[in-house]
Write a protein that holds these residues in place. Sequence first.
Motif, short mmCIF file in Angstrom:
data_model
loop_
_atom_site.label_atom_id
_atom_site.label_comp_id
_atom_site.label_asym_id
_atom_site.label_seq_id
_atom_site.Cartn_x
_atom_site.Cartn_y
_atom_site.Cartn_z
N PRO A 1 29.79 50.07 48.51
CA PRO A 1 29.79 49.13 47.86
C PRO A 1 31.51 48.89 47.15
N VAL A 2 31.93 47.74 46.99
CA VAL A 2 33.33 47.57 46.57
C VAL A 2 33.20 46.60 45.24
N GLY A 3 33.30 47.43 44.21
CA GLY A 3 33.20 46.69 42.74
C GLY A 3 34.46 46.29 42.03
N ARG A 4 35.61 46.89 42.62
CA ARG A 4 37.15 46.95 42.18
C ARG A 4 38.17 46.95 43.34
N ILE A 5 38.77 45.82 43.40
CA ILE A 5 39.72 45.88 44.50
C ILE A 5 41.23 45.76 43.97
N HIS A 6 42.19 46.52 44.61
CA HIS A 6 43.52 46.41 44.14
C HIS A 6 44.59 45.97 44.77
N PHE A 7 45.60 45.09 44.70
CA PHE A 7 46.30 44.53 45.44
C PHE A 7 47.85 44.97 45.38
N GLY B 1 39.83 53.18 39.61
CA GLY B 1 38.56 53.07 39.93
C GLY B 1 38.30 52.39 41.18
N ALA B 2 39.32 51.76 41.71
CA ALA B 2 39.04 50.86 42.99
C ALA B 2 38.66 51.34 44.16
N GLN B 3 37.62 50.63 44.71
CA GLN B 3 36.71 51.05 45.80
C GLN B 3 37.69 50.37 47.23
N LEU B 4 38.66 49.63 47.04
CA LEU B 4 39.39 49.07 48.07
C LEU B 4 40.76 48.85 47.57
N LEU B 5 41.82 49.27 48.38
CA LEU B 5 43.24 48.91 48.15
C LEU B 5 43.77 48.10 49.30
N ALA C 1 48.45 35.17 44.19
CA ALA C 1 47.73 34.23 44.63
C ALA C 1 46.70 34.47 45.76
N ALA C 2 46.96 35.65 46.49
CA ALA C 2 46.20 36.24 47.29
C ALA C 2 44.79 36.82 46.52
N ALA C 3 45.10 37.58 45.26
CA ALA C 3 43.93 38.08 44.30
C ALA C 3 43.14 36.92 44.03
N GLU C 4 43.76 35.72 43.47
CA GLU C 4 42.71 34.67 42.82
C GLU C 4 41.96 33.99 44.23
N ALA C 5 42.58 33.93 45.34
CA ALA C 5 41.95 33.30 46.32
C ALA C 5 40.89 34.13 46.79
N LEU C 6 41.02 35.39 47.05
CA LEU C 6 39.88 36.34 47.21
C LEU C 6 38.71 36.39 46.23
N ASP C 7 39.07 36.54 45.04
CA ASP C 7 38.40 36.25 43.82
C ASP C 7 37.34 35.05 43.67
N THR C 8 38.02 34.01 44.13
CA THR C 8 37.24 32.85 44.01
C THR C 8 36.50 32.69 45.34
N LEU C 9 36.87 33.06 46.47
CA LEU C 9 35.77 33.04 47.69
C LEU C 9 34.50 34.14 47.35
N GLU D 1 32.37 32.47 44.79
CA GLU D 1 31.41 31.39 45.62
C GLU D 1 30.45 31.85 46.46
N SER D 2 30.50 33.00 46.92
CA SER D 2 29.49 33.77 47.83
C SER D 2 28.54 34.64 46.84
N GLY D 3 28.66 34.62 45.56
CA GLY D 3 27.63 35.21 44.70
C GLY D 3 28.05 36.58 44.44
N PHE D 4 29.23 37.18 44.66
CA PHE D 4 29.68 38.22 44.33
C PHE D 4 30.37 38.50 42.93
N ASP D 5 30.38 39.68 42.31
CA ASP D 5 31.16 40.12 41.18
C ASP D 5 31.68 41.17 41.43
N VAL D 6 33.28 40.95 41.64
CA VAL D 6 34.21 42.12 41.98
C VAL D 6 35.43 41.77 40.93
N GLU D 7 35.92 43.07 40.48
CA GLU D 7 37.11 42.98 39.67
C GLU D 7 38.27 43.14 40.60
N ILE D 8 39.37 42.48 40.34
CA ILE D 8 40.51 42.51 41.27
C ILE D 8 41.84 42.54 40.36
N ALA D 9 42.53 43.32 40.67
CA ALA D 9 43.90 43.71 40.04
C ALA D 9 45.07 43.85 40.92
#
Length: 289
Positions: A45-51, A67-71, A253-261, A264-272
């Motif tokens: 599971p990926v609840g937090r993403i770091h760019f 606590g990010a699950q994806l960098l 801009a990339a973080a915002e684009a991924l957060d939006t998509l 829209e797909s029904g997922f809840d993820v924190e992106i920083a």
Amino acid sequence: MSVQNQPPRTPTLTQVLECFEELWPQSLAEGWDASGLVTGRPDQPVGRIHFAVDPVQDVVQEAVGAGAQLLVTHHPLLLRGVNSVAATEYKGQLVHTLIEGGCALLTAHTNADSAVGGVSDVLADILGLRDVVPLAPARDGLPEEGLGRVGQLERPMALSDFAARVFGAMPAVAGGVRVAGDRDGIVQRVAVCGGAGDSLFDEVRAAAADVYVTADLRHHPASELREAARLTGGRPYLVEVSHFGSEWLWLPAAAEALDTLLSESGFDVEIAVSGQNTDPWDYVLTPGS
């Protein structure tokens, strides 16, 4: 029931990768590149993403500590081959830190350079360019995909004023901004390439750009371009920026684009977005400093 009416859920890494592919297709990566997933289990599971721009120790520690699950980094960790990922070497140490911290690593390099809304698109937008098209269109992509961008400023301006605009848009780094050309020369058609861009000089000339904004300009290609420019009224002028700085601009801009998509797909993820300055230079000496 529509996605909009379902409660948000945490995606798996595979589901994040599917959204990522939609935004920055792997097919746009150059043949020499090493973009894609480096570490991580597809079903985690990926609840937090770091760019971030660079997969260096401070960035990895920052992501794991948050606590990010994806960098997600722009630059690859394993662009050049290695024979070991033992923790006795820095790349191996990074891999161990990521795995032990439960954090996957994904890189988006030249695919993020070429994609719509990618590194050079964001740079062009920040500098106020209109009617933007790729400098080097992708061979198998859409007409608006490819390396670099060229477009028009809303109105002509002096090179010195344009260079000041570039300087104001960049993150603060030791090297600042270097300029080659008549400071009073008028520019309107602008070419840009986030990261190292002296391989696109032919395309810049063919696009009849007044000025070219990019990073990592080597002495001989830059000197030859400037000498050849004497035959064309001094153009294209050159504005050299930090490699890190030109690509960091893409991260929000990339973080915002991924957060939006994902939303829209029904997922809840924190992106920083990382606050680490990973430009390799600490200070610079100039005449009179």
